[in-house]
Design a protein around this motif. Sequence first.
Motif, mmCIF file in Angstrom:
data_model
loop_
_atom_site.group_PDB
_atom_site.id
_atom_site.type_symbol
_atom_site.label_atom_id
_atom_site.label_comp_id
_atom_site.label_asym_id
_atom_site.label_seq_id
_atom_site.Cartn_x
_atom_site.Cartn_y
_atom_site.Cartn_z
ATOM 1 N N GLU A 120 -16.061 49.095 49.345
ATOM 2 C CA GLU A 120 -16.522 50.186 50.354
ATOM 3 C C GLU A 120 -17.199 50.999 49.789
ATOM 4 O OE1 GLU A 120 -12.773 51.231 51.796
ATOM 5 O OE2 GLU A 120 -12.368 49.245 52.867
ATOM 6 N N ALA A 121 -16.959 51.490 48.543
ATOM 7 C CA ALA A 121 -17.716 52.558 47.761
ATOM 8 C C ALA A 121 -19.241 52.382 47.462
ATOM 9 C CB ALA A 121 -17.119 53.017 46.436
ATOM 10 N N ILE A 122 -19.259 51.183 47.142
ATOM 11 C CA ILE A 122 -20.695 50.659 46.727
ATOM 12 C C ILE A 122 -21.551 50.400 47.986
ATOM 13 C CG2 ILE A 122 -22.049 48.675 45.851
ATOM 14 C CD1 ILE A 122 -20.876 50.735 43.764
ATOM 15 N N ALA A 123 -20.725 49.923 49.116
ATOM 16 C CA ALA A 123 -21.456 49.771 50.263
ATOM 17 C C ALA A 123 -22.166 51.066 51.017
ATOM 18 C CB ALA A 123 -20.623 49.198 51.339
ATOM 19 N N ARG A 124 -21.649 52.342 50.637
ATOM 20 C CA ARG A 124 -22.114 53.444 50.938
ATOM 21 C C ARG A 124 -22.540 54.307 49.958
ATOM 22 N NH1 ARG A 124 -16.321 54.323 51.378
ATOM 23 N NH2 ARG A 124 -15.727 55.899 49.741
ATOM 24 N N ASP A 125 -22.991 53.650 48.620
ATOM 25 C CA ASP A 125 -23.855 53.945 47.623
ATOM 26 C C ASP A 125 -22.951 55.298 47.056
ATOM 27 O OD1 ASP A 125 -26.006 52.372 47.890
ATOM 28 O OD2 ASP A 125 -26.947 53.612 49.384
ATOM 29 N N ASP A 126 -21.563 55.145 47.023
ATOM 30 C CA ASP A 126 -20.812 55.863 46.489
ATOM 31 C C ASP A 126 -20.543 55.530 44.885
ATOM 32 O OD1 ASP A 126 -19.035 57.881 45.615
ATOM 33 O OD2 ASP A 126 -17.664 57.733 47.264
ATOM 34 N N ILE A 127 -21.340 56.028 44.002
ATOM 35 C CA ILE A 127 -21.167 55.282 42.461
ATOM 36 C C ILE A 127 -19.954 56.240 41.916
ATOM 37 C CG2 ILE A 127 -22.207 55.359 40.222
ATOM 38 C CD1 ILE A 127 -24.849 54.660 41.601
ATOM 39 N N PRO A 128 -19.934 57.512 42.177
ATOM 40 C CA PRO A 128 -18.653 58.205 41.684
ATOM 41 C C PRO A 128 -17.357 57.675 42.000
ATOM 42 C CG PRO A 128 -20.402 59.874 41.950
ATOM 43 C CD PRO A 128 -20.753 58.479 42.730
ATOM 44 N N GLY A 129 -17.494 57.490 43.458
ATOM 45 C CA GLY A 129 -16.236 56.806 43.988
ATOM 46 C C GLY A 129 -15.927 55.312 43.496
ATOM 47 N N ASP A 134 -12.608 51.992 39.504
ATOM 48 C CA ASP A 134 -12.549 51.430 38.464
ATOM 49 C C ASP A 134 -11.521 51.901 37.395
ATOM 50 O OD1 ASP A 134 -13.349 49.677 36.362
ATOM 51 O OD2 ASP A 134 -15.518 50.776 36.110
ATOM 52 N N THR A 135 -11.643 52.969 37.193
ATOM 53 C CA THR A 135 -10.702 53.694 36.168
ATOM 54 C C THR A 135 -9.121 53.428 36.583
ATOM 55 O OG1 THR A 135 -12.472 55.312 35.589
ATOM 56 C CG2 THR A 135 -9.901 55.618 35.234
ATOM 57 N N GLU A 136 -8.898 53.533 37.987
ATOM 58 C CA GLU A 136 -7.670 53.360 38.385
ATOM 59 C C GLU A 136 -7.173 51.944 38.118
ATOM 60 O OE1 GLU A 136 -5.966 52.209 42.701
ATOM 61 O OE2 GLU A 136 -6.636 54.346 42.539
ATOM 62 N N LEU A 137 -7.983 50.965 38.460
ATOM 63 C CA LEU A 137 -7.511 49.598 38.231
ATOM 64 C C LEU A 137 -7.251 49.115 36.823
ATOM 65 C CD1 LEU A 137 -7.453 46.554 39.417
ATOM 66 C CD2 LEU A 137 -9.992 46.385 38.705
ATOM 67 N N HIS A 138 -8.114 49.725 35.782
ATOM 68 C CA HIS A 138 -7.550 49.723 34.474
ATOM 69 C C HIS A 138 -6.500 50.223 34.058
ATOM 70 C CE1 HIS A 138 -11.124 46.961 33.725
ATOM 71 N NE2 HIS A 138 -11.980 47.807 34.272
ATOM 72 N N GLN A 139 -6.196 51.548 34.751
ATOM 73 C CA GLN A 139 -5.256 51.988 34.147
ATOM 74 C C GLN A 139 -3.770 51.486 34.846
ATOM 75 O OE1 GLN A 139 -4.878 54.836 32.116
ATOM 76 N NE2 GLN A 139 -2.763 54.203 32.209
ATOM 77 N N GLN A 176 -21.683 42.300 40.612
ATOM 78 C CA GLN A 176 -21.085 41.690 39.459
ATOM 79 C C GLN A 176 -19.706 42.333 38.737
ATOM 80 O OE1 GLN A 176 -22.345 38.463 37.488
ATOM 81 N NE2 GLN A 176 -20.049 38.518 37.607
ATOM 82 N N LEU A 177 -19.669 43.589 38.749
ATOM 83 C CA LEU A 177 -18.458 44.164 38.082
ATOM 84 C C LEU A 177 -17.450 44.113 39.071
ATOM 85 C CD1 LEU A 177 -20.280 47.306 36.686
ATOM 86 C CD2 LEU A 177 -19.584 45.403 35.700
ATOM 87 N N ILE A 178 -17.530 43.951 40.359
ATOM 88 C CA ILE A 178 -16.380 44.006 41.504
ATOM 89 C C ILE A 178 -16.224 42.589 41.458
ATOM 90 C CG2 ILE A 178 -16.205 44.147 43.650
ATOM 91 C CD1 ILE A 178 -18.102 46.255 44.037
ATOM 92 N N ALA A 182 -12.447 41.186 40.945
ATOM 93 C CA ALA A 182 -11.713 40.419 41.791
ATOM 94 C C ALA A 182 -11.326 38.934 41.055
ATOM 95 C CB ALA A 182 -12.674 39.928 42.835
ATOM 96 N N ARG A 183 -11.901 38.522 40.354
ATOM 97 C CA ARG A 183 -11.404 37.387 39.571
ATOM 98 C C ARG A 183 -10.353 37.532 38.525
ATOM 99 N NH1 ARG A 183 -16.960 35.561 39.520
ATOM 100 N NH2 ARG A 183 -17.385 37.177 37.712
ATOM 101 N N LEU A 184 -10.328 38.736 38.030
ATOM 102 C CA LEU A 184 -9.103 39.112 37.164
ATOM 103 C C LEU A 184 -7.918 39.352 37.919
ATOM 104 C CD1 LEU A 184 -7.975 40.298 34.706
ATOM 105 C CD2 LEU A 184 -8.815 42.590 35.108
ATOM 106 N N VAL A 185 -7.898 40.113 39.092
ATOM 107 C CA VAL A 185 -6.834 40.255 40.057
ATOM 108 C C VAL A 185 -6.425 38.828 40.403
ATOM 109 C CG1 VAL A 185 -6.057 41.314 42.052
ATOM 110 C CG2 VAL A 185 -7.362 42.697 40.472
#
Length: 223
Positions: A120-129, A134-139, A176-178, A182-185
């Motif tokens: 959703e963040a990338i769909a609305r061009d919200d790179i900071p979002g 991203d940070t939350e997933l890895h944490q 690609q990052l998303i 998704a593959r990891l999860v």
Amino acid sequence: MVSNPEAPRQARDVLYATLLDGIVQLRYPPGARLSDVAVAAELGVSRTPAREAILRLADEGLVAVRPRSGTFVTPIDRHAVREAQFVREALEVAALQAAMANRERLDFDALAANIAGQREAIARDDIPGFGVFDTELHQRIFDASGFPAVARVAAPSRAHLDRVRKLNERPEAFPQLIEDHARLVAAMRDDDVDGATAALRVHLRRVLEVLERLERVRPDLFA
């Protein structure tokens, strides 16, 4: 009036975080000059915490103090980037395997919601979002490992990676990052330790591909 003995340290830490963010976000690009006098005036602090924050950045290899010339943001150091990636991969793969050995700590609904939030963040061009998700997933991986503070071990070298990642903020890079996430999860949900480990390694090594591309197209940014 009672002075706060913690105030100077707090000012230094806030200033350090502000300057670090500026370097990572390329507001202070490689070669930019940093003056403790100018920084102190710009951020409304005394010169002492400004000098201390700059010296801490110098210890981490992000600025270079040149006598009689000044202080400058360092070029991107190829070896520092590769070393930081090595440390991050070693720690996060270990955390992933520990987390998967204790599946009750993994919240798969929250992980699925995180992936949806990234899309959703990338769909609305919200790179900071996207960066927050991203940070939350890895944490979450570190949290589920039972050793949540381990993520901070690599923090001093993380900026070297983050400068490269910032330069890769192109629209075509995010899908690609998303999908990596998704593959990891998906592998984690399937209890496929080998698959999840491989997916994480591929994902974390993408920064090295970016590094190689940037060295070709932006050699001016490198030492």
